[in-house]
Design an enzyme around this catalytic site. Structure first.
Site, PDB file in Angstrom:
ATOM      1  N   TYR A  33       0.881  -1.303   0.023  1.00 25.97           N
ATOM      2  CA  TYR A  33      -0.078   0.054   0.044  1.00 25.97           C
ATOM      3  C   TYR A  33       0.835   1.377  -0.071  1.00 25.97           C
ATOM      4  O   TYR A  33       2.163   1.345   0.280  1.00 25.97           O
ATOM      5  CB  TYR A  33      -0.898   0.124   0.964  1.00 25.97           C
ATOM      6  CG  TYR A  33      -0.690  -0.012   2.561  1.00 25.97           C
ATOM      7  CD1 TYR A  33       0.679   0.067   3.087  1.00 25.97           C
ATOM      8  CD2 TYR A  33      -1.556  -0.444   3.578  1.00 25.97           C
ATOM      9  CE1 TYR A  33       0.964  -0.154   4.491  1.00 25.97           C
ATOM     10  CE2 TYR A  33      -1.557  -0.589   4.769  1.00 25.97           C
ATOM     11  CZ  TYR A  33       0.060  -0.322   5.362  1.00 25.97           C
ATOM     12  OH  TYR A  33       0.086  -0.566   6.709  1.00 25.97           O
ATOM     13  N   GLU A  34       0.163   2.563  -0.284  1.00 19.06           N
ATOM     14  CA  GLU A  34       0.847   3.633  -0.576  1.00 19.06           C
ATOM     15  C   GLU A  34       1.843   3.370  -1.618  1.00 19.06           C
ATOM     16  O   GLU A  34       2.958   4.320  -1.396  1.00 19.06           O
ATOM     17  CB  GLU A  34       1.174   4.363   0.597  1.00 19.06           C
ATOM     18  CG  GLU A  34      -0.080   4.728   1.447  1.00 19.06           C
ATOM     19  CD  GLU A  34       0.068   5.618   2.740  1.00 19.06           C
ATOM     20  OE1 GLU A  34       1.164   6.431   2.498  1.00 19.06           O
ATOM     21  OE2 GLU A  34      -0.463   5.183   3.551  1.00 19.06           O
TER      22      GLU A  34
END
Length: 380
Positions: free
Chosen positions: A362-363
């Site tokens: 994620y990110e």
């Protein structure tokens, strides 16, 4: 080069460490097992100032530097990565984005409630067909004069059901591609906004991850962040800082697993002595410690760049890439050091190993970080 922490930094780090051990550690295994959101603990995090650390004091924030933030993130992530991702999203993506790019009215109405933990925020960029390729936004926000009409679906949203305010990225001018994207502040109770199913996850199971559906949601014009077409740039700038927070989370997961493994190796005996006295285990601990220290320096450098007003796209990407790999490597070895006990929930390291994987995803996946890094080093 001075790596000495200030008295304030040490105080913040120690406060986060104490909070993690006294408030987060009790019940962390049960919350993981039952996918229970740490509502009481998050409320206390807000009261202690951990949810708006870098935001302006005039809006209830702590006005702290990024180094303070990553120190706190590391300590909380050692114990409970589910709590730290909630903290990361609220700090890095929501509060920072509003504080930096929001209007005065938006800050007074929304930011002042997010910094104190009275309300919780979520950042909504990913979609079924727009994960790493964030330009392919299918969610639309059609300009209707005094408001926008929002339609679409967002996926894998942290704080999906627990948030009160959502920063939503959507396409307004399809012909302009990424330059036609906007960012909006959406309130949970608005008509047409629906919370989708909760995801059943491998790790960070205490955080609530949901899909979100928008069906003709009316968003007032004053809830757009920045000028028309600023949304994609807003998302990228916000995520660039968010990577530092996730790098700190990965560092914390690795540090927590290493500390548990080291302590266990001093207590567990095999062949007549503590296993730390066997070179096979001692060398594992040496490698783990070295990787963690390298990750820590990359994370601190990225935080320092951000505090100094330098570009932190490259340093942030390198920090996240290396720290997330370190989290995976160290947690796998921590389970190995524990032997059969490492596979048992009560020893915590199996949970940390499961939590570590998401930091590579994620990110911005590790592959995306390599794109950012390679473009940066090859443009000169």
């Amino acid at each position: 080069m001075d790596f000495t922490l200030t008295e304030e930094h040490i105080m913040i780090r120690d406060a986060a460490r104490d909070f993690a051990k006294t408030e987060l550690l009790p019940g962390v295994i049960e919350r993981d097992e039952k996918q229970k959101f740490p509502a009481e603990q998050v409320k206390k995090m807000g009261e202690l100032g951990f949810l708006g650390m870098m935001a302006s004091p005039e809006y209830g924030g702590g006005g702290m530097d990024t180094i303070s933030y990553v120190l706190a993130m590391e300590e909380i992530s050692k114990i409970d990565a589910s709590a730290s991702v909630i903290m990361s999203v609220n700090n890095s993506l929501v509060c920072w984005g509003l504080d930096t790019f929001g209007t005065e009215e938006q800050k007074k109405k929304y930011l002042s409630k997010l910094t104190t933990g009275e309300k919780l925020g979520a950042f909504c960029l990913s979609e079924p067909e727009a994960g790493s390729d964030a330009t392919s936004q299918k969610t639309t926000a059609i300009d209707k004069g005094d408001h926008y009409l929002l339609n679409g679906t967002k996926n894998w949203i942290t704080n999906g059901n627990s948030a009160d305010f959502y920063l939503v990225i959507a396409q307004t001018h399809k012909e302009k591609k990424h330059k036609g994207i906007n960012a909006f502040i959406v309130e949970k109770e608005w008509d047409g906004f629906e919370i989708g199913p909760k995801e059943q996850k491998l790790g960070i199971r205490g955080s609530d991850t949901h899909s979100l559906n928008f069906n003709d949601v009316k968003v007032p014009k004053e809830n757009r962040i920045g000028e028309d077409g600023f949304g994609f740039k807003f998302a990228m700038k916000t995520l660039s800082g968010g990577r530092i927070g996730i790098a700190a989370q990965a560092l914390g997961i690795a540090s927590g697993a290493y500390e548990l493994a080291k302590e266990y190796s001093k207590q567990r005996k095999a062949f007549g002595t503590e296993i730390c006295n066997h070179q096979a285990i001692a060398f594992k601990l040496a490698d783990m410690h070295t990787q963690i220290e390298a990750a820590r320096h990359l994370v601190m450098k990225a935080a320092w760049d951000k505090d100094q007003g330098n570009s932190y796209d490259l340093s942030g990407a390198m920090a996240k890439l290396h720290a997330s790999q370190t989290a995976m490597d160290v947690t796998v070895e921590a389970v190995q050091v524990h032997g059969g006990n490492g596979y048992v929930k009560e020893y915590h390291v199996e949970r940390l190993m499961r939590d570590a994987k998401i930091t590579q995803i994620y990110e911005g996946t590790s592959e995306i970080q390599k794109i950012v890094i390679s473009r940066s080093i090859l443009k000169d």
